[in-house]
Write a protein that holds these residues in place. Structure first.
Motif, PDB file in Angstrom:
ATOM      1  N   SER A 128       0.835  -1.205   0.000  1.00  0.00           N
ATOM      2  CA  SER A 128       0.000   0.000   0.000  1.00  0.00           C
ATOM      3  C   SER A 128       0.869   1.255   0.000  1.00  0.00           C
ATOM      4  N   ASN A 146       2.100   1.620  -3.556  1.00  0.00           N
ATOM      5  CA  ASN A 146       1.045   2.165  -4.409  1.00  0.00           C
ATOM      6  C   ASN A 146       0.936   3.678  -4.239  1.00  0.00           C
ATOM      7  N   VAL A 192       1.629   6.496  -7.217  1.00  0.00           N
ATOM      8  CA  VAL A 192       0.636   7.521  -7.560  1.00  0.00           C
ATOM      9  C   VAL A 192       1.264   8.907  -7.502  1.00  0.00           C
ATOM     10  N   TYR A 237      -4.382   2.297 -10.641  1.00  0.00           N
ATOM     11  CA  TYR A 237      -4.132   3.556  -9.934  1.00  0.00           C
ATOM     12  C   TYR A 237      -3.406   4.573 -10.811  1.00  0.00           C
ATOM     13  N   THR A 247      -4.864   8.156 -11.981  1.00  0.00           N
ATOM     14  CA  THR A 247      -4.085   9.330 -11.570  1.00  0.00           C
ATOM     15  C   THR A 247      -3.650  10.166 -12.762  1.00  0.00           C
TER      16      THR A 247
END
Length: 179
Positions: free
Chosen positions: A58, A61, A65, A160, A164
């Protein structure tokens, strides 16, 4: 197209924030391993931690982003988007190079996460071979579980990064500015 990707990669590699994010990822991985070692009263095997690579993905990620959003935003804020547009590349090629570069950063982060997770788990916890089976995962080896976790996370990263970059490009191409 390869020249654009190489150019984007060089720009990313020259930023201090890139290396700081990867360093934070490695430090957090070692920190969580130390925390697990201090909290658990019974000795935990290295494969149990290595197989649960999802605890740190996480953060990866989030960093991916940030890289994807800043790759477009910085071109507009510095005014260098004009230099890219006068080159013999289309907007789609420029955008695709930034997208591929973000995915390459995710791949690099995943490799660093896997290596640091494996090393810290084996150095700080009860050392085990990554080819041993992990009971909680249906007889798969820890390496297989970690690779599957990484592949699933990379699919999420594609989602993602797509969202984004779409939002970042859309907001930057509007003729109006935020107040």
């Amino acid at each position: 197209m390869l020249q654009l990707i190489k150019n984007e990669w060089i720009k990313l590699a020259k930023k201090n924030s890139t290396w700081i994010m990867l360093g934070i990822l490695a430090i957090l991985t070692v920190g969580i391993t130390l925390l697990i070692k201090m909290v658990n009263t019974e000795p935990m095997g290295a494969n149990d931690l290595f197989a649960s690579l999802t605890d740190m993905t996480s953060f990866l990620n989030l960093f991916v982003v940030v890289v994807a959003a800043s790759s477009i935003a910085e071109e507009f804020s510095r005014g260098t988007i004009k230099f890219l547009l006068i080159r013999p590349y289309s907007r789609t090629q420029i955008f695709a190079a930034k997208f591929i570069n973000s995915l390459l950063f995710a791949l690099l982060g995943t490799m660093i996460l896997g290596i640091v997770s494996f090393l810290s788990a084996n150095l700080l916890l009860k050392s085990q071979s990554p080819f041993e089976q992990v009971a909680e995962f249906g007889g798969w080896s820890a390496l297989q579980v970690a690779l599957m976790t990484a592949l699933v996370d990379l699919l999420l990263v594609v989602l993602y990064v797509t969202i984004t970059m779409f939002i970042s490009a859309t907001m930057r191409s509007q003729p109006w500015q935020w107040a």
